[in-house]
Design an enzyme around this catalytic site. Structure first.
Site, short mmCIF file in Angstrom:
data_model
loop_
_atom_site.label_atom_id
_atom_site.label_comp_id
_atom_site.label_asym_id
_atom_site.label_seq_id
_atom_site.Cartn_x
_atom_site.Cartn_y
_atom_site.Cartn_z
N SER A 146 0.75 -1.26 0.03
CA SER A 146 0.07 -0.05 -0.01
C SER A 146 0.90 1.35 -0.08
O SER A 146 1.93 1.14 0.56
CB SER A 146 -0.96 0.05 1.28
OG SER A 146 -1.64 1.31 1.39
N TYR A 160 -1.98 -0.25 10.13
CA TYR A 160 -2.04 -0.90 8.83
C TYR A 160 -0.87 -0.72 7.97
O TYR A 160 -0.28 -1.53 7.37
CB TYR A 160 -3.19 -0.40 8.04
CG TYR A 160 -3.40 -0.71 6.61
CD1 TYR A 160 -3.90 -2.07 6.39
CD2 TYR A 160 -3.26 0.23 5.68
CE1 TYR A 160 -4.12 -2.45 5.15
CE2 TYR A 160 -3.25 -0.20 4.41
CZ TYR A 160 -3.91 -1.45 4.17
OH TYR A 160 -3.97 -2.15 2.68
#
Length: 251
Positions: A146, A160
């Site tokens: 990501s 995350y």
């Protein structure tokens, strides 16, 4: 339909980027294992779409953070033929938004179990099954990272982002280890993408709200990320390993 490419395992493939990747892999000639953790109906719809397009697919339930489930997933895949592609897409945010100090220990542990340990377990078994040194066909692993790693996602998902930073390091290190086995290891790093991830965490309007920060002026689509994944899996990327490819509209 392209010629048969072997078997591709796509984790977390019942929706979003995973589902788009599974459908594209089926169209590219892979027999596709559509892995899911809980959404059996979503996985069934993905399998049906692949079959309607003339491909081969099965849905296999399994939590990638459980090593025994990973073994069962690969066993089911090998019933279709030799595994040549693994896409580690399964990932969670913990469905919480806020500062790290407010994230529970249970959420942090669960995110690390799925996003980091689960990806590692999948990579371990992929090398065992795919290695040309032990009779496998070789192949390719693509991990989903990501672009949250770049800024760290302060105020939303630091936990995350940290887990995806670990995925980046895993990708780079494992690429060197896996090369003698005839296996390439790369990652795709999506930016803000139109998936259910944001709504699940309580931010259904997030993509629209941040599009002005993206040079291309919009969020990405799951199919656009899937196209990058399939390119890295394929022979066009045969001299690429250890790469982290951003698919983020320039952000």
């Amino acid at each position: 339909m392209s010629t048969h490419q072997g078997v591709a395992i796509i984790t977390g493939a019942s929706r979003g980027i995973g589902a788009a990747t599974a459908v594209l892999a089926g169209n590219a000639g892979y027999s596709v294992v559509v892995n899911f953790s809980a959404d059996a109906d979503g996985a069934a719809r993905v399998v049906e779409q692949i079959k309607n397009d003339g491909g081969t697919a099965v849905a296999v339930q399994g939590d990638v953070s459980d090593p025994n489930a990973v073994l069962s997933l690969f066993d089911a895949a090998q019933a279709l033929g030799p595994v040549t592609a693994v896409v580690n897409n399964a990932g969670i945010t913990g469905d919480i938004i806020g500062n790290l100090v407010d994230v529970s220990a249970e959420t942090i542990n669960r995110v690390l179990e799925v996003n980091v340990a689960g990806t590692m377990f999948m990579c371990q078994e992929a090398i065992r099954r795919m290695s040309i040194l032990s009779g496998g066909k070789g192949g390719s692993i693509v991990n989903l990272s990501s672009t949250a790693v770049k800024a760290g996602s302060p105020g939303t998902w630091v936990h995350y982002a940290a887990s995806k930073g670990a995925v980046d390091v895993l990708t780079v290190g494992l690429a060197t280890e896996a090369a003698p086995h005839g296996i390439r290891v790369n990652a795709v790093s999506p930016g803000i993408t139109n998936t259910g991830l944001h709504a699940a965490a309580g931010m259904p309007g997030r993509v629209e709200g941040v599009k002005h920060l993206i040079p291309l002026g919009r969020g990405g689509e799951p199919a656009e990320v899937a196209a990058a994944v399939l390119w890295l899996l394929g022979t066009e990327a045969s001299y690429i390993t250890g790469a982290i490819l951003p698919v983020a509209g320039g952000r």
